[in-house]
Design a protein around this motif. Structure first.
Motif, PDB file in Angstrom:
ATOM      1  N   GLY A 239       1.597  -3.263   0.471  1.00 54.26           N
ATOM      2  CA  GLY A 239       0.329  -3.356   1.177  1.00 54.26           C
ATOM      3  C   GLY A 239      -0.521  -4.587   0.900  1.00 54.26           C
ATOM      4  N   ILE A 240      -1.806  -4.422   1.084  1.00 52.32           N
ATOM      5  CA  ILE A 240      -2.736  -5.557   0.969  1.00 52.32           C
ATOM      6  C   ILE A 240      -2.840  -6.102  -0.445  1.00 52.32           C
ATOM      7  N   TYR A 241      -2.477  -5.308  -1.440  1.00 50.90           N
ATOM      8  CA  TYR A 241      -2.444  -5.818  -2.811  1.00 50.90           C
ATOM      9  C   TYR A 241      -1.000  -6.105  -3.222  1.00 50.90           C
TER      10      TYR A 241
ATOM     11  N   ILE B 246       1.940  -7.498   2.045  1.00 45.84           N
ATOM     12  CA  ILE B 246       1.100  -7.925   3.175  1.00 45.84           C
ATOM     13  C   ILE B 246       0.014  -8.892   2.694  1.00 45.84           C
ATOM     14  N   GLY B 247      -0.543  -8.611   1.515  1.00 44.77           N
ATOM     15  CA  GLY B 247      -1.553  -9.507   0.943  1.00 44.77           C
ATOM     16  C   GLY B 247      -1.026 -10.929   0.826  1.00 44.77           C
TER      17      GLY B 247
END
Lengths: 294, 294
Positions: free
Chosen positions: A149-151, A154-155
């Motif tokens: 994810g974003i962390y 994707i991040g």
């Protein structure tokens, strides 16, 4: 059996496993199922499921509960490639000599097939709860979601996209490499360790090994882009330069890049060796990844 | 308190809950975090988390373990809108009078913010295992993933996209409505029931209620598109006709569509009433959804 033969055999086993889990191409939504399967069966080294399984084995894991997670991590990796290739992103028509998903099925289905693969990864992983509902499987699901994810991946991907054509600091480049490349490798090896019942300390060490493997792999990629040939690499060289892309080599120079790959690789293998359990194949696999010539 | 006041108060509570779970806009990946939050805070009725919570309450649920799932379902709904609006899909610049995510952040970040929201939904839901690790939370995760995927929402979405400008059979239209609209409502209400410990039979009834609610909601949408006015609806009418879209009204005629909404709504409320537990607010909410005039 030689390492190469063993690698081939294990890759084949993973292909078979993926085949078992892929959705049947039937029903009104058939086209997207075809596009998903087209994307997943496009080949690739299946490194992430292999690293997961070998880490699992290293810590004494022998059950089938690892399988849905092996499939899930490969689907997440595949969806990220499908979306990366989209016209609004890298706009690639070919990958590994084969038309990309959106080039075959159109842009809308490139987006939808990617979404479907990401979602199917979690659907598949959640199936593991029917095999074993425990803190291990719950933690594995948390790692799978977190590292993608974003962390995590994707991040790294968004910072990479945003940095295109811009000067990138060493800090930011490290961030991109750790997240875009290392995060899914961390996910793979950590899930293997967690499901086999490794201790918190062991999982932390495995995470560091995986981070190093990802970063070394990525720097090696940058090095090969300037030192290899089209014939050896099987893809155009000097692509980073053409795309005005900041890489480890443009920032630090070729010599320093080589030294750092060497040093990071040595550290990764030392950390791996410091663990109580051993898996010689995993050591060979990691060594291959970090010192590859193509 | 009137139903309207209660609805407003509950919506406000859900807004606050979403606010607590949204990622902080910081770090190198700040832009995508902004795009995610922009998408989620664009408003909307928050129906899915509300249906989840009210079903949970109906079956006597009172814990906080529902909260990560409430947030997750709204993120999945939001990502689906963000990707629906993309140039390669519906190419919408505005939604609810506000610029769409890709119109503000560009196409690449529209794709990435959608991906990030879908992934964050599962990351958030997996956080529920730290609050309660049980067959209930495991089953809730499976429902969340399953109903959003190729045999749920995405499955309906791809058939809808593929059917554009084509004649659509009644069978296929039913499939689209059940998957594209009903699946996330089924997910919401089933997760509420599962987490509260409802029986298998009760969960099955709730699924049927939710399916009916989704289908009735969608047919009502088709009806309003031909009978309402721009002023009342707040969006252009006759849009389906302009887009050559097959709808329940074009297939069955306005009268039959009205009769069917009436009949499906009655069936949904009867099934709900047949359960041992009751939640008058949930009945009012469902009635509102199926008989709405805008």
């Amino acid at each position: 059996m030689s390492f190469k033969e063993e690698l081939q055999k294990k890759t084949q086993k993973i292909e078979e496993l993926l085949g078992q889990y892929l959705p049947k191409e039937e029903g009104f939504q058939r086209t997207v199922l075809e596009a998903m399967n087209y994307s997943v069966t496009a080949g690739g080294k299946r490194l992430r499921p292999m690293l997961m399984q070998e880490t699992y084995r290293m810590f004494g894991g022998g059950g089938k509960v690892i399988e849905p997670f092996m499939v899930a991590i490969e689907m997440i990796h595949t969806y990220s490639l499908v979306h990366d290739d989209l016209p609004a992103m890298d706009n690639d028509e070919y990958r590994r000599g084969r038309k990309t998903t959106h080039a075959v099925y159109g842009e809308a289905f490139g987006i939808l097939a990617g979404d479907a693969l990401l979602n199917f990864a979690f659907e598949t992983a959640a199936g593991a709860f029917d095999m074993e509902l425990s803190e291990r499987t719950a933690r594995a699901m948390q790692i799978l979601a977190g590292k993608a994810g974003i962390y995590g991946m994707i991040g790294g991907q968004v910072v990479d996209v945003e940095s295109e054509g811009q000067a990138v600091s060493k800090d930011k480049l490290d961030f991109i490499y750790r997240l875009k490349t290392s995060a899914l490798i961390e996910s793979s090896m950590m899930i293997g360790a967690v499901l086999a019942g490794a201790s918190r300390e062991e999982i932390d060490k495995i995470r560091k090994v995986a981070e190093d493997v990802g970063v070394a792999f990525q720097i090696q990629d940058d090095i090969l882009d300037v030192t290899s040939t089209l014939e050896v690499l099987g893809k155009p060289i000097n692509s980073d330069d053409k795309n005005h892309k900041t890489t480890y080599v443009t920032l630090e120079g070729l010599e320093k890049a080589r030294e750092d790959v060497e040093q990071i690789s040595r550290r990764a293998l030392e950390t791996l060796d410091s663990l109580e359990y051993q898996n010689p194949f995993l050591n060979d696999l990691i060594t291959m990844l970090m010192t590859r010539e193509k």
